[in-house]
Scaffold this motif. Structure first.
Motif, PDB file in Angstrom:
ATOM      1  N   PHE A   1      -1.058  -2.296 -10.374  1.00 28.65           N
ATOM      2  CA  PHE A   1      -0.320  -3.427  -9.828  1.00 28.65           C
ATOM      3  C   PHE A   1      -1.070  -4.727 -10.053  1.00 28.65           C
ATOM      4  O   PHE A   1      -2.252  -4.737 -10.369  1.00 28.65           O
ATOM      5  CB  PHE A   1      -0.089  -3.218  -8.332  1.00 28.65           C
TER       6      PHE A   1
ATOM      7  N   PHE B   1       1.636   6.914  -6.780  1.00 28.53           N
ATOM      8  CA  PHE B   1       0.718   7.976  -7.185  1.00 28.53           C
ATOM      9  C   PHE B   1       1.165   9.327  -6.649  1.00 28.53           C
ATOM     10  O   PHE B   1       0.356  10.226  -6.439  1.00 28.53           O
ATOM     11  CB  PHE B   1      -0.709   7.629  -6.787  1.00 28.53           C
TER      12      PHE B   1
ATOM     13  N   ARG C   1      -8.048   4.046 -10.974  1.00 29.33           N
ATOM     14  CA  ARG C   1      -7.133   4.895 -10.209  1.00 29.33           C
ATOM     15  C   ARG C   1      -5.915   5.261 -11.056  1.00 29.33           C
ATOM     16  O   ARG C   1      -5.458   6.406 -11.051  1.00 29.33           O
ATOM     17  CB  ARG C   1      -6.697   4.159  -8.945  1.00 29.33           C
ATOM     18  N   ALA C   2      -5.400   4.267 -11.798  1.00 28.91           N
ATOM     19  CA  ALA C   2      -4.249   4.552 -12.660  1.00 28.91           C
ATOM     20  C   ALA C   2      -4.640   5.522 -13.773  1.00 28.91           C
ATOM     21  O   ALA C   2      -3.891   6.433 -14.122  1.00 28.91           O
ATOM     22  CB  ALA C   2      -3.700   3.256 -13.250  1.00 28.91           C
TER      23      ALA C   2
ATOM     24  N   GLY D   1      -5.537   8.595  -7.359  1.00 34.54           N
ATOM     25  CA  GLY D   1      -4.732   8.671  -8.570  1.00 34.54           C
ATOM     26  C   GLY D   1      -4.770  10.017  -9.263  1.00 34.54           C
ATOM     27  O   GLY D   1      -4.002  10.253 -10.203  1.00 34.54           O
TER      28      GLY D   1
ATOM     29  N   ARG E   1       8.765  -1.857 -12.784  1.00 35.14           N
ATOM     30  CA  ARG E   1       8.985  -0.974 -11.645  1.00 35.14           C
ATOM     31  C   ARG E   1      10.059   0.065 -11.958  1.00 35.14           C
ATOM     32  O   ARG E   1       9.971   1.212 -11.517  1.00 35.14           O
ATOM     33  CB  ARG E   1       9.386  -1.798 -10.419  1.00 35.14           C
TER      34      ARG E   1
ATOM     35  N   LEU F   1       0.841  -1.206   0.000  1.00 34.06           N
ATOM     36  CA  LEU F   1       0.000   0.000   0.000  1.00 34.06           C
ATOM     37  C   LEU F   1       0.870   1.248   0.000  1.00 34.06           C
ATOM     38  O   LEU F   1       0.569   2.234  -0.683  1.00 34.06           O
ATOM     39  CB  LEU F   1      -0.921   0.014   1.225  1.00 34.06           C
TER      40      LEU F   1
ATOM     41  N   VAL G   1       0.757   3.439 -12.510  1.00 36.70           N
ATOM     42  CA  VAL G   1       0.990   2.006 -12.366  1.00 36.70           C
ATOM     43  C   VAL G   1      -0.287   1.301 -11.936  1.00 36.70           C
ATOM     44  O   VAL G   1      -0.999   1.760 -11.052  1.00 36.70           O
ATOM     45  CB  VAL G   1       2.085   1.741 -11.305  1.00 36.70           C
TER      46      VAL G   1
ATOM     47  N   LEU H   1       9.813   3.224  -9.500  1.00 37.34           N
ATOM     48  CA  LEU H   1       9.736   2.614  -8.174  1.00 37.34           C
ATOM     49  C   LEU H   1      11.013   1.857  -7.841  1.00 37.34           C
ATOM     50  O   LEU H   1      11.236   1.474  -6.706  1.00 37.34           O
ATOM     51  CB  LEU H   1       8.543   1.658  -8.108  1.00 37.34           C
TER      52      LEU H   1
ATOM     53  N   GLU I   1      -1.875  -6.771  -7.737  1.00 39.87           N
ATOM     54  CA  GLU I   1      -2.927  -6.781  -6.724  1.00 39.87           C
ATOM     55  C   GLU I   1      -3.637  -5.423  -6.814  1.00 39.87           C
ATOM     56  O   GLU I   1      -3.019  -4.441  -7.212  1.00 39.87           O
ATOM     57  CB  GLU I   1      -2.350  -6.928  -5.322  1.00 39.87           C
TER      58      GLU I   1
ATOM     59  N   GLU J   1       3.815   1.513  -1.262  1.00 44.28           N
ATOM     60  CA  GLU J   1       4.376   1.665  -2.599  1.00 44.28           C
ATOM     61  C   GLU J   1       3.327   2.212  -3.567  1.00 44.28           C
ATOM     62  O   GLU J   1       3.628   3.061  -4.409  1.00 44.28           O
ATOM     63  CB  GLU J   1       4.898   0.322  -3.107  1.00 44.28           C
ATOM     64  N   ALA J   2       2.086   1.730  -3.416  1.00 46.21           N
ATOM     65  CA  ALA J   2       1.025   2.265  -4.270  1.00 46.21           C
ATOM     66  C   ALA J   2       0.872   3.764  -4.034  1.00 46.21           C
ATOM     67  O   ALA J   2       0.747   4.541  -4.984  1.00 46.21           O
ATOM     68  CB  ALA J   2      -0.289   1.530  -3.992  1.00 46.21           C
TER      69      ALA J   2
ATOM     70  N   ARG K   1      -4.413  -3.347  -4.521  1.00 46.83           N
ATOM     71  CA  ARG K   1      -3.746  -2.394  -3.621  1.00 46.83           C
ATOM     72  C   ARG K   1      -4.601  -1.169  -3.339  1.00 46.83           C
ATOM     73  O   ARG K   1      -4.136  -0.031  -3.437  1.00 46.83           O
ATOM     74  CB  ARG K   1      -2.394  -1.943  -4.186  1.00 46.83           C
TER      75      ARG K   1
ATOM     76  N   ILE L   1       9.834   8.771  -9.220  1.00 48.88           N
ATOM     77  CA  ILE L   1       8.442   8.591  -9.623  1.00 48.88           C
ATOM     78  C   ILE L   1       7.985   9.773 -10.448  1.00 48.88           C
ATOM     79  O   ILE L   1       8.239  10.930 -10.111  1.00 48.88           O
ATOM     80  CB  ILE L   1       7.572   8.390  -8.369  1.00 48.88           C
TER      81      ILE L   1
ATOM     82  N   ARG M   1       3.163   5.824  -3.001  1.00 52.63           N
ATOM     83  CA  ARG M   1       4.304   6.509  -3.606  1.00 52.63           C
ATOM     84  C   ARG M   1       4.167   6.573  -5.121  1.00 52.63           C
ATOM     85  O   ARG M   1       4.474   7.584  -5.748  1.00 52.63           O
ATOM     86  CB  ARG M   1       5.602   5.766  -3.245  1.00 52.63           C
TER      87      ARG M   1
END
Ligand SMILES: Nc1ncnc2c1ncn2[C@@H]1O[C@H](COP(=O)(O)OP(=O)(O)O)[C@@H](O)[C@H]1O
Ligand SMILES: [Mg+2]
Lengths: 277, 313
Positions: B118, A184, B182-183, B136, B87, A177, B116, B92, B120, A179-180, B122, B110, A182
């Motif tokens: 993912f 964004f 979101r992306a 996002g 990544r 989470l 991104v 990342l 999952e 990392e997600a 997330r 970033i 970051r």
């Protein structure tokens, strides 16, 4: 008791609908829970009274419940009961607020920053190992007999449970989470408020709950040794002049007030867990 | 699920009216990318044998230019470094060697131009689906514009009626769609997707693939799509690269030397493609062979009786 619904006439439909209609277990309903919790104290009260009426212990060793009640009435007529309760509660609340805020801050620092962890964690761990009473003489000498030493000691007591739970919880925030967040574009304080803080709120609150309990423990330590008011003072003074009824009164008051403050935080905890977890 | 199709079908794509920087898509250039990780400390290793051992290469010499608006699929066996490459492209992770350029400028951490998705979902469990999609949004966007964009995206991925649900109250496919939304909320010039549909059931996966094609048709951003599914790559991509070790056939994941691009092929025909076309079947065979899967191609010409006996046995 739990088997009654199964004994119902087994038409296929009712067998299925019986489940949601089934009464909740008594351990999850409000009335029985409160009643169940009051059962043991009432039993203790009964045994206490009985052992005195039956002459098992002398009233000089253990005053009867009525005598303790009388001591309460006596103290409150002299205006001391509410004063003592109020001053103790005030010390706990102020010390708790200070200690818990510092605990959140230090916990956040140590939990989020590796270098802060390396620099601070060992020292804080060592300070945490110091027993509460060990601080008292030092605080009295440094800060005198006013409110500061008591509040400081309570703050020390409240600091560590919060500090420990917050720093540990932050270290175990789901890195995916983070990392997600970051990815964004969140970082620093924005990442903290958007991801890390909400993720640890349930732990922060259970830390606060522990801290409140510990605040009361440290309060009594502070008041036992250097106070002219408060429940801890009542304890030490009554210990000096042999007023066992007042000692028991103070103990009962500490138990009841501690339980009430804990229950308030518990309600808050339930609400927060629903919202954040 | 059916509302996905209906949300898309009236082809007025709501997403891309949302901002001035619309329809931007950027080139991504990988120049000699290599990535090594510190070797894991071996607890059971012999004392004295290579302490603080040499770094373990995962990727090496990856050079590639992805055109603006292109859909590039990255295929490879599990553990070959697909996610690592993605990544790196998303800032990342940093390459050990080489560099990345996006739209001609070097990537530095970033990047707001990339988004991104993912493997999952997330999603933040304490936020509603709508609030998760809003995460996002670009930071400079205003509140009203942001809300409008979130609403449009939820419409696009068919989640409007679930906007106020928590992630744990929706299915895996819905969560993955929210993650895609979101992306997309960033209106990214480069969309990086790491096996975004890998955890979904087969049917949902096909629908999500179509959804992605619709999104791309509406706002043709550059897409880097990591997948282990050859058919997904063939269905979605303009071009496919296969990551692996090129010098040692037994070492598919490139464990010793690191993986690099071992095959690169352009998928013929416009999208959406016929999932059963013979031309794609040929490519599929080649890709599967590249992944070390026996295509069982010889069986096709042989009489069926040799394997399946007819009725009076
Ligand atoms: N942060 C890391 N530290 C050490 N090794 C890593 C790290 N990230 C990935 N690896 C290694 O790199 C290799 C490739 O991983 P990855 O890119 O996730 O493969 P995949 O192609 O399955 O996505 C794996 O062997 C993995 O163990
Ligand atoms: Mg991966």
């Amino acid at each position: 008791m739990t088997q009654t619904p199964i004994a119902a006439p087994a038409t296929p439909g009712t067998a299925h609908t019986a489940r949601p209609a089934r009464r909740a277990a008594w351990t999850s309903r409000r009335g029985p829970v409160i009643l169940g919790g009051a059962l043991l104290p009432l039993a203790i009260l009964l045994v206490w009274q009985l052992s005195i009426t039956l002459g098992l212990v002398s009233v000089t060793q253990l005053p009867s419940p009525a005598m303790v009640l009388l001591a309460a009435v006596d103290l409150s007529e002299r205006g001391l009961l509410t004063l003592y309760v109020a001053i103790s509660t005030q010390r706990v609340l102020i010390g708790f607020a200070i200690g818990a805020s510092l605990g959140v801050a230090a916990g956040a620092l140590v939990g989020l920053s590796r270098s802060a962890n390396v620099l601070l964690a060992p020292t804080l761990g060592a300070i945490r190992a110091v027993p509460s009473l060990a601080w008292v003489p030092l605080l009295l000498l440094w800060l005198g007999f006013g409110e500061q030493p008591k509040i400081t000691l309570v703050a020390i007591g409240a600091f560590f449970p919060v500090y420990t739970t917050v720093s540990l919880a932050l270290r175990h925030v789901d890195q995916q989470l983070v990392e997600a967040g970051r990815a964004f574009g969140l970082g620093g304080i924005r990442l903290f408020t958007a991801v890390q803080l909400p993720a640890v709120i349930p732990s922060v609150i259970s830390g606060l709950r522990l801290a409140l309990v510990q605040a009361w423990l440290f309060l009594v330590a502070a008041e036992l040794l250097g106070a002219s008011m408060g429940l801890g003072f009542l304890l030490s003074e009554s210990g000096g002049n042999g007023r066992i009824d007042r000692i028991i009164l103070a103990i009962v008051l500490l138990a009841v007030i501690g339980k009430i403050t804990d229950a308030v935080v518990g309600i808050f905890e339930k609400w927060a867990n629903k919202k954040w977890a | 699920m059916s509302n996905v199709a209906t949300a898309i079908a009236p082809a007025a794509p709501p997403v891309h009216r949302a901002g001035p920087a619309d329809n931007t898509s950027f080139a991504v250039e990988f120049a000699d990318i290599g990535r090594s990780f510190a070797a894991k400390p071996q607890h059971n290793s012999q004392p004295g044998s290579q302490r603080g051992a040499a770094a373990r290469p995962v990727l090496r010499d990856v050079s590639l230019t992805v055109q603006p608006g292109e859909v590039l699929a990255i295929l490879g066996t599990s553990g070959c470094g697909k996610s690592t490459l993605l990544r790196i492209a998303g800032g990342l992770d940093e390459p050990s060697t080489g560099s990345i350029r996006i739209d001609g400028s070097p990537l530095n951490g970033i990047d707001a131009r990339c988004a991104v998705g993912f493997q999952e979902p997330r999603l933040l469990p304490w936020r509603t689906i709508a609030a998760n999609v809003a995460l996002g949004l670009p930071h400079r966007i205003g509140r009203a514009a942001g809300n409008a964009r979130v609403a449009a995206l939820l419409e696009l991925v068919g989640l409007t009626s679930f906007a106020d649900h928590r992630p744990r109250a929706v299915s895996g496919g819905m969560a993955q769609r929210a993650s895609l939304a979101r992306a997309l909320a960033r209106n990214p010039g480069v969309l990086l997707l790491d096996e975004p549909f890998g955890a979904l059931d087969a049917l949902t996966r096909l629908k999500m693939q179509d959804l992605l094609l619709d999104v791309h048709a509406a706002a043709p951003t550059t897409i880097l799509l990591v997948t282990h599914d050859v058919d997904e790559a063939l269905q979605l991509a303009d071009r496919i690269i296969l990551l692996g070790a090129d010098d040692d056939a037994d070492d598919m994941a490139g464990g010793r030397t690191g993986a690099t691009i071992v095959q690169e092929l352009t998928v013929p025909g416009g999208r959406p493609r016929d999932r059963g076309s013979a031309e794609l079947a040929e490519l599929r065979g080649r890709l599967l062979a590249g992944l070390g899967i026996d295509r069982h191609g010889q069986a096709r010409g042989v009489a069926a009786t040799t394997t399946i006996p007819h009725f009076p046995y």
